[in-house]
Every structure is written in structure tokens, then in C-alpha cells.
Write an enzyme that holds these catalytic residues in place. Sequence first.
Site, PDB file in Angstrom:
ATOM      1  CE  LYS A 118      -1.454   8.956   4.427  1.00  0.00           C
ATOM      2  NZ  LYS A 118      -1.563   8.065   5.559  1.00  0.00           N
ATOM      3  CB  CYS A 160       4.041   7.319   5.691  1.00  0.00           C
ATOM      4  SG  CYS A 160       3.098   5.812   5.564  1.00  0.00           S
TER       5      CYS A 160
HETATM    6  N1  LIG Z   1       1.582   0.644   5.063  1.00  0.00           N
HETATM    7  C1  LIG Z   1       1.150   1.680   5.779  1.00  0.00           C
HETATM    8  O1  LIG Z   1       1.546   1.893   6.928  1.00  0.00           O
HETATM    9  C2  LIG Z   1       0.101   2.612   5.202  1.00  0.00           C
HETATM   10  C3  LIG Z   1      -0.534   3.510   6.058  1.00  0.00           C
HETATM   11  C4  LIG Z   1      -1.514   4.346   5.536  1.00  0.00           C
HETATM   12  C5  LIG Z   1      -1.825   4.290   4.194  1.00  0.00           C
HETATM   13  N2  LIG Z   1      -1.176   3.399   3.379  1.00  0.00           N
HETATM   14  C6  LIG Z   1      -1.528   3.376   1.952  1.00  0.00           C
HETATM   15  O2  LIG Z   1      -1.815   2.054   1.583  1.00  0.00           O
HETATM   16  C7  LIG Z   1      -1.141   1.732   0.381  1.00  0.00           C
HETATM   17  C8  LIG Z   1      -0.888   0.239   0.371  1.00  0.00           C
HETATM   18  O3  LIG Z   1      -0.038  -0.063   1.464  1.00  0.00           O
HETATM   19  P1  LIG Z   1       0.185  -1.541   1.965  1.00  0.00           P
HETATM   20  O4  LIG Z   1       1.060  -1.453   3.165  1.00  0.00           O
HETATM   21  O5  LIG Z   1      -1.111  -2.269   2.086  1.00  0.00           O
HETATM   22  O6  LIG Z   1       1.018  -2.146   0.735  1.00  0.00           O
HETATM   23  P2  LIG Z   1       1.373  -3.666   0.489  1.00  0.00           P
HETATM   24  O7  LIG Z   1       2.565  -3.666  -0.371  1.00  0.00           O
HETATM   25  O8  LIG Z   1       1.361  -4.419   1.784  1.00  0.00           O
HETATM   26  O9  LIG Z   1       0.120  -4.213  -0.340  1.00  0.00           O
HETATM   27  C9  LIG Z   1      -0.189  -3.860  -1.637  1.00  0.00           C
HETATM   28  C10 LIG Z   1      -0.874  -5.053  -2.287  1.00  0.00           C
HETATM   29  O10 LIG Z   1      -1.307  -4.650  -3.587  1.00  0.00           O
HETATM   30  C11 LIG Z   1      -1.133  -5.776  -4.431  1.00  0.00           C
HETATM   31  N3  LIG Z   1      -1.167  -5.355  -5.834  1.00  0.00           N
HETATM   32  C12 LIG Z   1      -0.184  -4.756  -6.558  1.00  0.00           C
HETATM   33  N4  LIG Z   1      -0.605  -4.560  -7.814  1.00  0.00           N
HETATM   34  C13 LIG Z   1      -1.884  -5.019  -7.891  1.00  0.00           C
HETATM   35  C14 LIG Z   1      -2.843  -5.098  -8.921  1.00  0.00           C
HETATM   36  N5  LIG Z   1      -2.587  -4.653 -10.163  1.00  0.00           N
HETATM   37  N6  LIG Z   1      -4.048  -5.658  -8.636  1.00  0.00           N
HETATM   38  C15 LIG Z   1      -4.311  -6.130  -7.401  1.00  0.00           C
HETATM   39  N7  LIG Z   1      -3.436  -6.089  -6.388  1.00  0.00           N
HETATM   40  C16 LIG Z   1      -2.221  -5.536  -6.624  1.00  0.00           C
HETATM   41  C17 LIG Z   1       0.181  -6.365  -3.985  1.00  0.00           C
HETATM   42  O11 LIG Z   1       0.339  -7.703  -4.415  1.00  0.00           O
HETATM   43  C18 LIG Z   1       0.073  -6.236  -2.472  1.00  0.00           C
HETATM   44  O12 LIG Z   1      -0.487  -7.385  -1.860  1.00  0.00           O
HETATM   45  C19 LIG Z   1       0.109   2.603   0.423  1.00  0.00           C
HETATM   46  O13 LIG Z   1       0.611   2.866  -0.862  1.00  0.00           O
HETATM   47  C20 LIG Z   1      -0.393   3.832   1.084  1.00  0.00           C
HETATM   48  O14 LIG Z   1      -0.902   4.737   0.132  1.00  0.00           O
HETATM   49  C21 LIG Z   1      -0.234   2.559   3.869  1.00  0.00           C
END
Ligand SMILES: NC(=O)c1ccc[n+]([C@@H]2O[C@H](COP(=O)([O-])OP(=O)(O)OC[C@H]3O[C@@H](n4cnc5c(N)ncnc54)[C@H](O)[C@@H]3O)[C@@H](O)[C@H]2O)c1
Length: 424
Positions: free
Chosen positions: A211, A265
Site C-alpha cells: 500500500k 492518502c
Molecule cells: N478514506 C479513504 O479514502 C481511504 C482509502 C483507503 C484506505 N483508507 C484507510 O482507512 C482508514 C480509515 O479511513 P476512513 O475514511 O474510514 O476514516 P473515518 O475517519 O471515516 O472513520 C474512522 C472511524 O473509526 C472510528 N474510531 C476511532 N477510534 C476508534 C476506536 N478506538 N474504536 C472504534 N472505532 C474508532 C471513528 O469514530 C470513525 O468512525 C484510513 O486511515 C486509511 O488507512 C482510507
Amino acid sequence: MKVAVVGLGHIGLPLAVQYASRGHTVVGCDVDARIVETLNRGQSPHEDEAALVERVPQLVADGRLRATTDDAAGVRESEVVVIIVPVVVDEARRVDFSHIDAATRELARGLQPGTLVIYETTLPIGTTRTRLGPMLEEGSGLRAGEDFHLAFSPERVLVGRVLLDLARYPKIVGGTTEEATRRAVAFYESALEPGTEIRALASAEAAEMTKLAETTYRDVNIALANEFAQVAARRGIDVTEIIAAANSQPYSHIHQPGVGVGGHCIPVYPHLLFSAEPDMHIPPAARAVNDGMAAFAVGLLGDALGSLAGVDVLVLGIGYRGDVHEDFFSSAFGLRDALVARGARVFGHDPYFDDEHIRRRGFEPYDLAAPVPVRAAILQAAHGAYRDLDFRAIPGLEIVLDGRNALDRGRVEAAGLRYIGVGR
Ligand SMILES: NC(=O)c1ccc[n+]([C@@H]2O[C@H](COP(=O)([O-])OP(=O)(O)OC[C@H]3O[C@@H](n4cnc5c(N)ncnc54)[C@H](O)[C@@H]3O)[C@@H](O)[C@H]2O)c1
């Protein structure tokens, strides 16, 4: 299977919906009570994708999907745990593990023998095995590789089309043991759409690095395009013509130049790679080139107008990319700082953000319906709303800097304005 998805965010919720749609019983765990309550009422807490809004009510009604704020309780009843809680970087781009550490410590309390734990959050190489694994062991009293299985599988999807991307991109998987890899492959075969390629790599570290490699590649490639654009600008050549011509050779895949790279990202993940690899030269240099593009573009504007001191400039688009309602590490901020440093007054407009948000970000909000005079406009985010913008309606406008090479140059010039693109 019973599956827990820890983190019901923009990526976690579609994952939970995907697994539940394939017949698994899914519990989503999130610290955000609003998300949990909304889902348990049978509504999608996020509206990024039409399929979520359509499918969540039925999946909840059928008992296939529910949510809890108690990570440990959700994990205790699950055979597979997928964690998708963010790792972020701060303003100085230092890696911040606080969310994933907290989630890991919390879920470890509920971890049962035999569980398969898969991290999907983008992580620095080695994090699954050497940072998070020991936390799981400490919190559960169980041994990774013996009592429970630990793997990493990067999420490569884009927000807004997660379900679509899950079905068409190969799923990369790497375990901390061969058994963990085998179980993770079997899980994704059962949870993703039939026919999706599941590709097992040699280790969790290989999957983590994949990644980082694919995102760093894009950052470096964009930096190269940006340096080509600077050369073209000096030589009076149109870089868009060069890139299109070069890419007609099948081994050339040059990306597009612009005023910078924003979002969660591309400007972030290279740091997760090279902050632990002091011998790497190219990714840090590429980051510096991309972060320098806003000042370069403002320099072009300064050259064209003589000086920017006291000049009113409009930045079109605060978001980090066209048609996204998100301004994380947006290049709009680099433009703002470079303009202010040269004494300009900076207006900002974005159809996705209200005036208060725009003011908080350090811009004077601009109303396209009641335009005040500005001498220059910079297209920062190529929102669809700007495609047919009538620049003649902006009083005092002399010059348009097309920061994404996305505008119709002929239209701008036909309006009697000077056009500058990035490398054009
Ligand atoms: N957003 C993108 O475009 C994307 C694309 C590919 C990969 N990702 C990966 O996905 C990860 C998450 O992205 P996202 O967009 O879903 O983030 P986001 O901020 O939308 O969601 C993260 C969620 O995690 C929850 N959270 C935080 N601490 C927690 C805990 N201790 N227990 C349970 N839940 C908890 C938050 O409340 C939130 O709802 C990124 O860090 C990245 O590594 C994201």
C-alpha cells in the site's frame, strides 16, 4: 461467520455492509455513539454511496448487521475482526498512532482464542507484527500465531465507490504466519464478491509495504510531472501536450501536474514509508516538489501581475480534489500562505463549504452570485461547478491561473482574460 468491523467510518461501514451482504453476521464497533445509534435504527450513518443507504435498512432488519460502542464486546462474540481505524499524521507530518493503539487495547480485552484479526488501516512496515500484535497479546493474555491469528490487508478503495472497488481490485493479504495468511484468504473469499482476486503475499510486512509503494509511486510520479511542468514553463512549451504525446508510448505513464497534492492518502503515506527509512531519497524529494508547487504557481501569478502586494486574489475550491467535501492537507492552504507572504488579500470559494468554514481556514469568503472585484483567480479544485463558470461576471478580473489544467483555455481567453496553466 461472525465478523466484527472496528471503525464504522467511510471505509469501515461499506466493509461491514459488504460482509453482511455475503451472509456473514456483522457487528460494527465505533466510539462514535451517533454512528452506532443511526445504524441500529436501520439507517446508514454515511451517505457516500447509494448502495449503503439502500442496503443498510434490510441488513439491520434481517439481523445481519448491527453496531456497538463497546469494541471488546463486539470482538468477544466474533470469529474474525477487521480493524479500519485511522492512523494519521499531524501538521508536521509525524505519524500519530493514538486511535489505532486505543482501539487495539480496547478490542484486546474481548479477544478469544482462535480469532482471526486483520488490520486494514494503512500502516508503516512492521506495525502489525511489532506494535499492534504485542498490544493484542498483552491485553488478551493470548499469543499471536498460537492462540489467535494476525494478518494485514491494505484497503485500496476510494471513498464514494468502496463497494465497487472491493469487487474489482485484487485483495492483497499477508499474515504474520502462514496459517494467518491462509485463514485471511479464506475469509476474503467468503466475504468479497465471488471472482474477486485474493492475492496472498509472503508476509504482513509485504502487504503493508504494498500500500505504501502504490501511493508513494503516485506521489513521485506527480512530482516528476510537476518538475516537467516547471521546465515547460521556463521553455515556453505546453506540458499537457508533452505528457499526452509521451504517454502514447506504452511504457510511459506520466501523471498530471498541478498546484499540489492534498487528501488523506497521497501526501500522507509516503511519510509512513520514509520516516522509518532514512536512506530513501526519492520519496522525500518528491514530497518537497509537490508541496512547493503552490509557491511556484503563485510565483507565476506574481510575474504576470508584476507584484501581488495589495492584490485581491480568488482561490476557487478549498477541497483537496474536485467534487470532494473534504479539505485535509488541501493545496488551497499552500496557495493561501504563498499569496499572503507576497502581500495579497485572499478570497476563497467552495460550493461544498459554508462561509464560516472558509473564513476559519483563513480565506475571505467569496460569493459568486454577488462578486466583488479581484484581479486574479486560481482554480485549485476542479469542481464540476467551475467548468462553465463565466469569468466575465467577476469584476476587475485580469488573469486566471488554472491550477489543475482543467479549464477550457479558449473560453478564458475569449472572455478577454489572460490564462496561465501549470506548465502551459
Ligand atoms: N478514506 C479513504 O479514502 C481511504 C482509502 C483507503 C484506505 N483508507 C484507510 O482507512 C482508514 C480509515 O479511513 P476512513 O475514511 O474510514 O476514516 P473515518 O475517519 O471515516 O472513520 C474512522 C472511524 O473509526 C472510528 N474510531 C476511532 N477510534 C476508534 C476506536 N478506538 N474504536 C472504534 N472505532 C474508532 C471513528 O469514530 C470513525 O468512525 C484510513 O486511515 C486509511 O488507512 C482510507
